[in-house]
Design an enzyme around this catalytic site. Structure first.
Site, PDB file in Angstrom:
ATOM      1  N   GLY A 198       0.814  -1.213   0.000  1.00 14.32           N
ATOM      2  CA  GLY A 198       0.000   0.000   0.000  1.00 14.32           C
ATOM      3  C   GLY A 198       0.836   1.246   0.000  1.00 14.32           C
ATOM      4  O   GLY A 198       2.019   1.234  -0.377  1.00 14.32           O
ATOM      5  N   ASP A 213      -3.223   9.706   9.929  1.00 14.62           N
ATOM      6  CA  ASP A 213      -3.972   8.809   9.041  1.00 14.62           C
ATOM      7  C   ASP A 213      -4.586   7.669   9.854  1.00 14.62           C
ATOM      8  O   ASP A 213      -4.460   6.500   9.505  1.00 14.62           O
ATOM      9  CB  ASP A 213      -3.047   8.251   7.951  1.00 14.62           C
ATOM     10  CG  ASP A 213      -3.842   7.576   6.827  1.00 14.62           C
ATOM     11  OD1 ASP A 213      -5.018   7.923   6.635  1.00 14.62           O
ATOM     12  OD2 ASP A 213      -3.283   6.693   6.161  1.00 14.62           O
TER      13      ASP A 213
END
Length: 649
Positions: A335, A440
């Site tokens: 990712g 995040d």
């Protein structure tokens, strides 16, 4: 206009000429633009390209057959009538003119010369070629006309109904004389224009009136102080010479263009190789620098409060062996934060993360100084591979659990409340002790161990919060907003963007039960309602009105977690107390720690047990690798948490 002088009268043609093509739909936007921006008489001009016939195969036409050239002219005349009809609908007087010539650009330039045109509107390119912000000519004929038209002619180039470019003419360069011989026996309209035939083609008019057309019989242009009148034969000869020179020039341009394209390709290839070299060089330098910094920290700064800087270092060979040469089947995640593999390193399951090069040093610094039971533990690094080795958490991420299709193993609502408290504790630690903003926070960055204790990862790596309602700099308030979204996910199991609005509507309607995730079991409506209100306060659009984690959020979650654990204890009976979190257990004695201390390997042990271990050896009980120091450091945060847990049990 007319000027009084000793010489012939000078006439300036003020009509608007619009160059159109065979495709009415394509050129209609150009004509419409001219009608909207100019008044007065209009002339529709067109360059008709005649058919080319091979003399050896030229057919003969009987009395019943029609010449293709005549048919083509009739078709052209019909097309021009459509443009005239558009002008008539706009109540503008217009007439048509055309010239036959193979090269359209040259034909337009010739029409400018023939009719002494000073106002011309034509297309800059095909309408389908138009794009927003277009300011340059893309059509070859438009470029040719712009370059070769008489300097007295003002030209407006239009594309798809938009003015793209304009060229202002200089009327000081324009002089048109009509000689007496031409004026004899002919009538001239109010602009002093007369009908002519071009030596290069035919000029035609659609006017049925008696007045003389605006074609010019005798035109003399003066450029500067010099005035020339060239005969038709000399003009043709000069035209041939210019054409030959132009062909040579165009050939040289093509050769130059080919060379420039080859050079550009070579430059691009060189640039790519240079970038690859610089990237490898920077990667190597970063690895060396990170290695030096880690070694310096281990040897010269051993006094960190929680043993933050003591981590193991692994070689590339060890990582390859642990992952079977990075077998794709062992890949856990790929990712935005890099690639993560599951591995077996020194008989211990680990997660080997290879982050993006730009994040490696930053992540090492953050992970080494941030030790907390609810943060993923960094075990070691590999500067050569730019890799970080973390503890392996077998239950994956919270996103994995919430998205799982197997409903038999979903998180219970009691476990979800404990996860909420774990996340809050980790955020409080990052904010209060290190001033770190996660940036995040989301279910994908919350991992679960074998007992479903939550540990957050990938903190401090983002330049802007992912879930803030408005764009802005990183802040603790943005983490609180993201935390509120996680609470809503745990309550509902859903991932809608407007989940806070949906939750507020259901609360107002007294229908919260319909929104709760049924896979979590039979929720306590009281605790679910309290958790929903807490989540909505964290998601407040006004960051100033979001609650403080330490004083407003943590007390609520801690009280809810205590209720859940008390409820579990009540159901299980006094003989079967609930199990403590695994990080409360000493790895050596396998009992709850009373005085937890951190050793140089980064693991926490009961103080008496680790001292007894180190009295006869200097290797880590967990990794079996030599320790850089035998110093121990108290883990006060974990000690407080253990004491609180013991009080509640």
């Amino acid at each position: 206009m007319m000027e009084d002088s000793d010489g012939p009268d000078t006439v300036v043609n003020n009509r608007v000429y619009v160059a159109v093509g065979r495709d009415v739909r394509e050129s209609k936007s150009t004509l419409s633009w001219a009608l909207e921006n100019f008044g007065g008489d209009f002339r529709i001009i067109h360059v008709h390209r005649p058919h080319r016939l091979n003399p050896s195969t030229r057919p003969s036409y009987g009395s019943g057959s029609r010449n293709p050239q005549e048919l083509a002219r009739q078709e052209m005349d019909s097309i021009l009538d459509e443009y005239i009809h558009v002008c008539n609908q706009a109540e503008v007087r217009a007439e048509k003119r055309f010239i036959e010539m193979l090269d359209i650009g040259r034909g337009i330039v010739e029409l400018i010369e023939q009719h002494a045109i000073t106002k011309l509107v034509m297309g800059a390119a095909a309408d389908r070629r138009h794009f927003e912000g277009m300011t340059q000519l893309t059509s070859k004929k438009a470029k040719f006309v712009n370059q070769h038209a008489h300097p007295s002619c003002s030209i407006w180039f239009v594309c798809n109904g938009h003015l793209i470019y304009s060229s202002e003419g200089d009327l000081d360069t324009f002089h048109m004389d009509i000689t007496p011989s031409v004026l004899q026996g002919s009538s001239v309209d109010e602009s002093g224009l007369q009908n002519v035939r071009s030596p290069f083609g035919s000029v035609h008019s659609s006017s049925n009136s008696s007045e003389v057309e605006d074609d010019l019989a005798s035109v003399r242009y003066e450029r500067g102080e010099r005035s020339n009148c060239i005969s038709e034969s000399n003009s043709m000869r000069a035209y041939g010479m210019l054409k030959a020179l132009e062909d040579i020039y165009n050939g040289q341009l093509r050769v130059r263009k080919d060379l420039e394209e080859s050079l550009a390709i070579e430059k691009e290839a060189f640039k790519e190789l240079k970038n690859q070299y610089e990237e490898l060089e920077m990667l190597y330098d970063d690895a060396l620098k990170a290695n030096s910094e880690l070694l310096a920290n281990q040897t010269s700064e051993p006094s960190s409060a929680h043993g933050q800087n003591f981590i193991s270092e692994f070689s590339w060979y060890e990582l390859e062996e642990a992952t079977h040469s990075f077998d794709p089947s062992l890949k856990i995640e790929v990712g935005e934060y890099g690639r993560t593999y599951k591995g077996l390193l020194h008989h211990m399951q680990v997660a080997i993360k290879i982050p993006h090069r730009c994040n490696y040093r930053k992540e090492v610094q953050l992970a080494t100084k941030s030790r907390h039971p609810n943060l993923v533990t960094l075990i070691g690094v590999s500067p050569v591979a730019s890799a970080l080795i973390y503890e392996y958490l077998p239950n994956g991420s919270l996103e994995d659990q919430l998205s799982a299709r197997d409903t038999s193993n979903h998180l219970s609502w009691q476990t979800r409340i404990r996860i909420c408290a774990d996340i809050c504790a980790a955020l409080m630690f990052l904010h209060s002790y290190h001033g770190i903003v996660h940036g995040d926070l989301k279910p994908g960055n919350i991992l679960l161990d074998s007992n479903f204790a939550a540990k957050i990862t990938n903190f401090g790596l983002h330049s802007a919060p992912s879930h803030s309602p408005t764009a802005g700099e990183l802040s603790f308030a943005s983490d609180v907003y993201s935390f509120g979204n996680v609470l809503l996910r745990l309550l509902t199991g859903r991932s809608a963007l407007d989940l806070d609005e949906v939750m507020q509507n259901e609360l107002d309607a007294g229908n919260l039960g319909a929104l709760l995730d049924p896979t979590a079991g039979h929720w306590s409506l009281e605790q679910a309602t309290e958790l929903a209100h807490l989540a909505l306060s964290c998601c407040n659009i006004d960051s100033d009105n979001r609650p403080d984690l330490g004083t407003q959020v943590w007390p609520v979650l801690e009280r809810m977690r205590t209720r859940c654990e008390a409820s579990s204890y009540s159901r299980s009976g006094p003989e079967e107390p609930s199990q403590p979190p695994h990080h409360f257990i000493c790895p050596i004695s396998c009992e709850i720690m009373q005085d937890p201390h951190v050793a140089a390997d980064g693991f926490t042990y009961e103080a008496s047990e680790i001292r007894r271990w180190l009295s006869s050896r200097n290797a880590s009980p967990m990794t079996n690798r030599p320790l850089s120091t035998l110093d121990l450091f108290p883990n006060q945060t974990l000690r407080s948490m253990i004491q609180e847990w013991l009080q509640n049990h």
